[in-house]
Design a protein around this motif. Structure first.
Motif, short mmCIF file in Angstrom:
data_model
loop_
_atom_site.label_atom_id
_atom_site.label_comp_id
_atom_site.label_asym_id
_atom_site.label_seq_id
_atom_site.Cartn_x
_atom_site.Cartn_y
_atom_site.Cartn_z
N ILE A 1 0.84 -1.20 0.00
CA ILE A 1 0.00 0.00 0.00
C ILE A 1 0.87 1.26 0.00
O ILE A 1 0.61 2.22 -0.74
CB ILE A 1 -0.94 0.00 1.23
CG1 ILE A 1 -1.95 -1.15 1.12
CG2 ILE A 1 -1.67 1.33 1.36
CD1 ILE A 1 -2.77 -1.37 2.37
N ALA A 2 1.94 1.24 0.82
CA ALA A 2 2.83 2.39 0.90
C ALA A 2 3.55 2.63 -0.42
O ALA A 2 3.73 3.78 -0.85
CB ALA A 2 3.85 2.18 2.02
N LEU A 3 3.96 1.56 -1.09
CA LEU A 3 4.64 1.70 -2.38
C LEU A 3 3.71 2.27 -3.44
O LEU A 3 4.10 3.15 -4.23
CB LEU A 3 5.18 0.34 -2.83
CG LEU A 3 6.38 -0.21 -2.03
CD1 LEU A 3 6.66 -1.65 -2.44
CD2 LEU A 3 7.61 0.66 -2.25
N LEU A 4 2.48 1.78 -3.48
CA LEU A 4 1.51 2.30 -4.44
C LEU A 4 1.20 3.77 -4.16
O LEU A 4 1.05 4.58 -5.09
CB LEU A 4 0.22 1.48 -4.38
CG LEU A 4 0.32 0.02 -4.83
CD1 LEU A 4 -1.01 -0.69 -4.60
CD2 LEU A 4 0.72 -0.08 -6.30
N ASN A 5 1.12 4.12 -2.89
CA ASN A 5 0.85 5.51 -2.51
C ASN A 5 2.01 6.42 -2.91
O ASN A 5 1.80 7.57 -3.29
CB ASN A 5 0.59 5.61 -1.02
CG ASN A 5 0.11 6.98 -0.60
OD1 ASN A 5 -0.87 7.49 -1.13
ND2 ASN A 5 0.81 7.59 0.34
N HIS A 6 3.22 5.89 -2.82
CA HIS A 6 4.40 6.66 -3.25
C HIS A 6 4.32 6.97 -4.74
O HIS A 6 4.61 8.10 -5.17
CB HIS A 6 5.67 5.86 -2.95
CG HIS A 6 6.93 6.53 -3.42
ND1 HIS A 6 7.44 7.65 -2.81
CD2 HIS A 6 7.76 6.26 -4.46
CE1 HIS A 6 8.54 8.03 -3.44
NE2 HIS A 6 8.75 7.20 -4.45
#
Length: 223
Positions: free
Chosen positions: A163-168
């Motif tokens: 989720i954090a990578l996609l948000n980045h």
């Protein structure tokens, strides 16, 4: 030239609501930010430039140099985003989610098409994803990004890293949108001459938001 974004206005309005907003000289407002002011019934006021400022050859040359610099910066950012797609797809694959990794890779190819369209000065190809047309993607993702506020809570979830990578990626693409506005803003007509590129980038952002929501089991991403 500076651009005021919807995110900046939302943060400002959340701190202290206002009924008018003054746009300073050499400052523009993104389409999303303009719509936010309309939705909140906030009056947009354009500040006047100081008198006695006349154009000359030197200023024209400076403006041209600034345009060239903006174009170079835009292309550098787009190259960096394409690299992010590859890096993040590889990272997610190592985490064991082959399906999500393939989706990120496929979305990276969509972004590469947008990058090539800018460099070759042509219209980007139509984006299709999950078998959906652009119209279907827009309909299914309407207003979804407004609910995407990733926090430390989401990072602590089982698939928090993904989720954090996609948000980045999502946040990085917003930076590209501003760079497109800076590079292709038509001062006389007060519009962006490459709105097609912005629309394509926004479509990719919408798909990323849907990916994040899918990671959360269809729930809204507010923390």
């Amino acid at each position: 030239m500076k651009f005021i974004t919807e995110i900046e206005l939302r943060a400002l309005y959340k701190t202290e609501p206002f009924d008018s907003y003054v746009l300073e000289p050499n400052t523009k407002i993104t389409p999303g930010a303009r719509q936010f002011l309309v939705d909140k019934r906030v009056k947009l006021v354009q500040a006047q430039c100081s008198e006695g400022k006349k154009s000359n050859t030197n200023e024209s040359n400076q403006a041209q140099a600034r345009e060239n610099w903006c174009a170079l910066r835009l292309r550098g950012r787009m190259d960096r985003i394409e690299a992010y797609f590859l890096l993040i797809a590889a990272d997610i694959l190592r985490s064991g989610d082959a399906v999500l990794s393939e989706e990120v890779m496929a979305l990276g190819k969509c972004f590469r098409n947008v990058r090539n369209a800018e460099r070759e000065q042509k219209a980007p190809d139509k984006i299709q994803f999950w078998g959906w047309s652009e119209e279907e993607i827009i309909k299914r993702s309407e207003n979804l990004e407004k609910y995407v506020e990733i926090s430390e809570f989401h990072v602590g979830l089982e698939n928090g890293k993904e989720i954090a990578l996609l948000n980045h990626l999502r946040a990085s693409l917003r930076d590209v949108e501003l760079a497109i506005l800076e590079t292709y803003w038509n001062e006389e007509k007060q519009v962006c001459s490459r709105q097609d590129l912005i629309d394509a980038v926004n479509l990719i952002i919408n798909i990323l938001c849907m990916m994040m929501r899918k990671c959360l089991g269809g729930k809204k991403c507010k923390g």
